[in-house]
Design a protein around this motif. Structure first.
Motif, PDB file in Angstrom:
ATOM      1  N   LEU A   1      23.090  14.573  -7.130  1.00 23.59           N
ATOM      2  CA  LEU A   1      23.751  12.734  -6.304  1.00 23.59           C
ATOM      3  C   LEU A   1      23.084  11.160  -7.118  1.00 23.59           C
ATOM      4  N   MET A   2      22.179  12.211  -7.442  1.00 26.47           N
ATOM      5  CA  MET A   2      20.712  10.945  -7.463  1.00 26.47           C
ATOM      6  C   MET A   2      21.321  10.271  -8.821  1.00 26.47           C
ATOM      7  N   ARG A   3      21.365  11.294 -10.156  1.00 29.45           N
ATOM      8  CA  ARG A   3      21.897  11.459 -11.098  1.00 29.45           C
ATOM      9  C   ARG A   3      23.182  10.918 -11.067  1.00 29.45           C
ATOM     10  N   ILE A   4      24.865  10.944 -10.892  1.00 25.04           N
ATOM     11  CA  ILE A   4      25.960  10.712 -10.463  1.00 25.04           C
ATOM     12  C   ILE A   4      25.135   8.599 -10.507  1.00 25.04           C
ATOM     13  N   PHE A   5      24.559   8.532  -8.914  1.00 30.64           N
ATOM     14  CA  PHE A   5      24.656   6.878  -8.712  1.00 30.64           C
ATOM     15  C   PHE A   5      23.649   6.380  -9.109  1.00 30.64           C
ATOM     16  N   LEU A   6      22.736   6.907  -9.384  1.00 35.77           N
ATOM     17  CA  LEU A   6      21.436   6.219  -9.419  1.00 35.77           C
ATOM     18  C   LEU A   6      21.367   6.104 -11.129  1.00 35.77           C
ATOM     19  N   THR A   7      20.762   6.606 -11.920  1.00 38.62           N
ATOM     20  CA  THR A   7      19.781   6.853 -12.877  1.00 38.62           C
ATOM     21  C   THR A   7      20.525   7.400 -14.025  1.00 38.62           C
ATOM     22  N   MET A   8      21.968   7.932 -13.945  1.00 36.60           N
ATOM     23  CA  MET A   8      23.050   8.101 -15.814  1.00 36.60           C
ATOM     24  C   MET A   8      22.900   6.745 -15.742  1.00 36.60           C
ATOM     25  N   PRO A   9      23.441   5.672 -14.798  1.00 32.26           N
ATOM     26  CA  PRO A   9      23.290   4.090 -15.442  1.00 32.26           C
ATOM     27  C   PRO A   9      22.112   3.723 -15.731  1.00 32.26           C
TER      28      PRO A   9
ATOM     29  N   MET B   1      11.149   9.155 -12.032  1.00 29.90           N
ATOM     30  CA  MET B   1      11.088  10.655 -11.941  1.00 29.90           C
ATOM     31  C   MET B   1      12.247  11.644 -12.761  1.00 29.90           C
ATOM     32  N   ASP B   2      13.666  11.390 -12.573  1.00 26.96           N
ATOM     33  CA  ASP B   2      14.410  12.059 -13.315  1.00 26.96           C
ATOM     34  C   ASP B   2      14.291  12.379 -14.773  1.00 26.96           C
ATOM     35  N   GLY B   3      13.577  10.928 -15.623  1.00 29.75           N
ATOM     36  CA  GLY B   3      13.147  11.354 -16.366  1.00 29.75           C
ATOM     37  C   GLY B   3      12.088  12.053 -17.315  1.00 29.75           C
ATOM     38  N   PHE B   4      11.119  11.795 -16.300  1.00 29.41           N
ATOM     39  CA  PHE B   4       9.361  12.509 -16.227  1.00 29.41           C
ATOM     40  C   PHE B   4       9.335  13.575 -15.648  1.00 29.41           C
ATOM     41  N   GLU B   5      10.395  14.181 -14.926  1.00 28.54           N
ATOM     42  CA  GLU B   5       9.886  15.320 -14.305  1.00 28.54           C
ATOM     43  C   GLU B   5      10.156  16.144 -15.579  1.00 28.54           C
ATOM     44  N   GLN B   6      11.241  16.055 -16.062  1.00 32.37           N
ATOM     45  CA  GLN B   6      11.794  17.261 -16.612  1.00 32.37           C
ATOM     46  C   GLN B   6      11.227  16.898 -17.869  1.00 32.37           C
TER      47      GLN B   6
ATOM     48  N   LEU C   1       0.819  -1.344   0.093  1.00 24.69           N
ATOM     49  CA  LEU C   1       0.316  -0.075   0.176  1.00 24.69           C
ATOM     50  C   LEU C   1       0.786   1.358   0.118  1.00 24.69           C
ATOM     51  N   TRP C   2       1.734   1.270   0.233  1.00 22.97           N
ATOM     52  CA  TRP C   2       2.710   2.565   0.821  1.00 22.97           C
ATOM     53  C   TRP C   2       4.116   2.533  -0.053  1.00 22.97           C
ATOM     54  N   VAL C   3       5.292   1.765  -0.462  1.00 20.66           N
ATOM     55  CA  VAL C   3       5.957   1.851  -0.499  1.00 20.66           C
ATOM     56  C   VAL C   3       6.304   2.074  -1.322  1.00 20.66           C
ATOM     57  N   LEU C   4       5.150   2.201  -2.763  1.00 19.05           N
ATOM     58  CA  LEU C   4       5.499   2.352  -4.364  1.00 19.05           C
ATOM     59  C   LEU C   4       5.248   4.105  -4.204  1.00 19.05           C
ATOM     60  N   PRO C   5       4.113   4.411  -3.668  1.00 17.02           N
ATOM     61  CA  PRO C   5       4.018   6.137  -3.679  1.00 17.02           C
ATOM     62  C   PRO C   5       4.812   6.515  -2.775  1.00 17.02           C
ATOM     63  N   ALA C   6       5.323   6.049  -1.887  1.00 20.28           N
ATOM     64  CA  ALA C   6       6.607   6.738  -1.152  1.00 20.28           C
ATOM     65  C   ALA C   6       7.701   7.065  -1.432  1.00 20.28           C
ATOM     66  N   ALA C   7       8.524   6.442  -2.454  1.00 19.87           N
ATOM     67  CA  ALA C   7       9.280   5.845  -3.141  1.00 19.87           C
ATOM     68  C   ALA C   7       9.204   7.051  -4.118  1.00 19.87           C
ATOM     69  N   LEU C   8       7.949   6.730  -5.340  1.00 19.04           N
ATOM     70  CA  LEU C   8       7.425   7.702  -6.446  1.00 19.04           C
ATOM     71  C   LEU C   8       7.440   9.837  -5.750  1.00 19.04           C
ATOM     72  N   LEU C   9       7.361   9.468  -4.390  1.00 23.18           N
ATOM     73  CA  LEU C   9       6.824  10.771  -3.702  1.00 23.18           C
ATOM     74  C   LEU C   9       8.331  11.747  -2.777  1.00 23.18           C
ATOM     75  N   ILE C  10       9.241  10.639  -2.575  1.00 22.51           N
ATOM     76  CA  ILE C  10      10.665  10.784  -2.568  1.00 22.51           C
ATOM     77  C   ILE C  10      11.625  11.518  -3.490  1.00 22.51           C
ATOM     78  N   ALA C  11      12.055  10.637  -4.932  1.00 21.88           N
ATOM     79  CA  ALA C  11      12.041  11.100  -6.234  1.00 21.88           C
ATOM     80  C   ALA C  11      12.061  11.576  -6.121  1.00 21.88           C
TER      81      ALA C  11
ATOM     82  N   ARG D   1      13.604  17.959  -7.554  1.00 24.88           N
ATOM     83  CA  ARG D   1      13.509  19.247  -7.493  1.00 24.88           C
ATOM     84  C   ARG D   1      14.811  19.454  -6.673  1.00 24.88           C
ATOM     85  N   SER D   2      15.655  19.769  -5.576  1.00 25.62           N
ATOM     86  CA  SER D   2      16.400  19.389  -5.411  1.00 25.62           C
ATOM     87  C   SER D   2      18.098  20.253  -6.253  1.00 25.62           C
ATOM     88  N   PRO D   3      18.650  20.182  -6.172  1.00 30.75           N
ATOM     89  CA  PRO D   3      19.586  21.159  -7.356  1.00 30.75           C
ATOM     90  C   PRO D   3      20.566  19.633  -5.682  1.00 30.75           C
ATOM     91  N   GLY D   4      21.047  19.954  -5.278  1.00 33.49           N
ATOM     92  CA  GLY D   4      22.155  18.919  -4.571  1.00 33.49           C
ATOM     93  C   GLY D   4      21.523  17.121  -4.284  1.00 33.49           C
TER      94      GLY D   4
END
Length: 351
Positions: A133-141, A270-275, A111-121, A126-129
């Protein structure tokens, strides 16, 4: 052996001294043997009927006991005399209760994990810092893997790395054959094992490979490979998030890998869709220009090299993202529907 009877076993006349009956002509020994055999068969049939009758009585008694929530009458005395609650066992949680607790916890996680993961992402991008970090270690690969997977489905050989994916200029013969063999094996095994998810996924992916390799010309295939970077973040991110709903016996769940996959998947999506969602109203969000060490950025190459219209480019990315969200939402609702009883039980227990 039983002594001979005083009368004929067949007709009942008084027994004579000779070997056969003068009244009916039967031989006494044969008639007595047949009579003894019939009596033995009758005794065996009576025993079978008694055993079947006893089993039927026990079955009916058990059924009535289950309906009345009482112990059946044929339970051995030692079992029936056992106390219903032993003081020494109070506070001990048995396996069935533990499993039920685990099921309730899993229902709440669904019930909670997927919505929470999308909300946190969503907050992180939206936070530059945090976004850097997220792009370097998670999303660029995931972005580079999206280029590579798209290239493979379009017939090109490709090798992804952290910031760049090397794609062959011409279509390969080896890559399509290997990929078709793997997808064909997946489809066949799904049909053989009655795993309809495998069968459906294999058939859809085989169709996608046929369209990408045979239905697109060289230029269209290369442009789709370029499009596959941010598109791959959304599609592969959705697939990674979907692994959270694997069955209990799956290795991704037993080894807790699904937790890492849902974090990476939510961040990539979220990195792709938000942009591109923001680009609907703020075109300046599109990263036109050059990337250090890899040449033109993907949007610049799509517009300048392959002639894509900017508005069409934005709408295609957004449409793909919305499609992924719809598929993920259907998966989420289906997973909740399967555990709706556990969710109601957990809510009532909490109340």
């Amino acid at each position: 052996m039983n002594p001979p009877s005083a009368s004929c076993p067949r007709c009942g006349a008084m027994r004579a001294d000779g070997p056969e009956c003068p009244a009916c002509g039967v031989i006494y020994l044969r008639a007595e043997a047949r009579a003894a055999a019939r009596q033995a068969e009758a005794r065996d049939a009576a025993k079978r009927d008694a055993a079947l009758s006893e089993a039927e009585d026990q079955r009916l008694a058990l059924r009535e006991a289950l309906e009345a929530h009482t112990a059946p009458t044929f339970v051995p005395h030692l079992s029936a005399a056992r106390p219903t609650q032993d003081a020494a066992l109070e506070g001990i949680t048995f396996h069935a209760e533990a499993t039920n607790g685990e099921d309730v916890l899993e229902a709440r996680l669904r019930l909670w994990v997927l919505p929470a993961a999308l909300l946190i992402a969503s907050l992180a991008v939206r936070s530059p810092g945090f976004h850097a970090l997220m792009r370097i270690f998670l999303t660029m690969p995931v972005h580079e893997l999206g280029h590579a997977v798209t290239a493979w489905f379009c017939g090109f050989s490709a090798t992804p790395s952290l910031w760049f994916t090397s794609v062959s200029e011409e279509r390969s013969v080896f890559i399509p054959l290997v990929l078709a063999g793997l997808l064909g094996t997946l489809t066949y095994q799904g049909w053989k094992r009655r795993q309809w998810t495998w069968l459906g996924a294999g058939a859809v992916l085989l169709l996608a490979q046929a369209v990408g390799t045979l239905g697109l010309d060289h230029r269209e295939g290369r442009s789709l490979v370029t499009f596959g970077g941010d598109a791959g973040m959304m599609v592969l991110g959705t697939a990674l998030m979907a692994t959270f709903y694997v069955p209990p016996e799956h290795s991704l769940r037993r080894n807790a890998l699904r937790w890492g996959f849902i974090v990476i998947g939510a961040a990539a999506f979220m990195d792709g869709f938000e942009q591109w969602w923001a680009a609907l109203s703020h075109v300046e969000r599109i990263p036109f220009g050059r990337n250090e060490g890899s040449g033109l950025s993907d949007p610049t190459r799509l517009v300048q090299t392959y002639g894509w219209n900017i508005s069409h480019l934005i709408r295609r990315y957004v449409a793909l993202g919305i499609t992924c969200l719809v598929a993920l939402g259907l998966l989420y609702l289906g997973a909740l529907w399967r555990v709706r009883g556990l969710l109601r039980r957990g809510t009532s227990a909490a109340g």
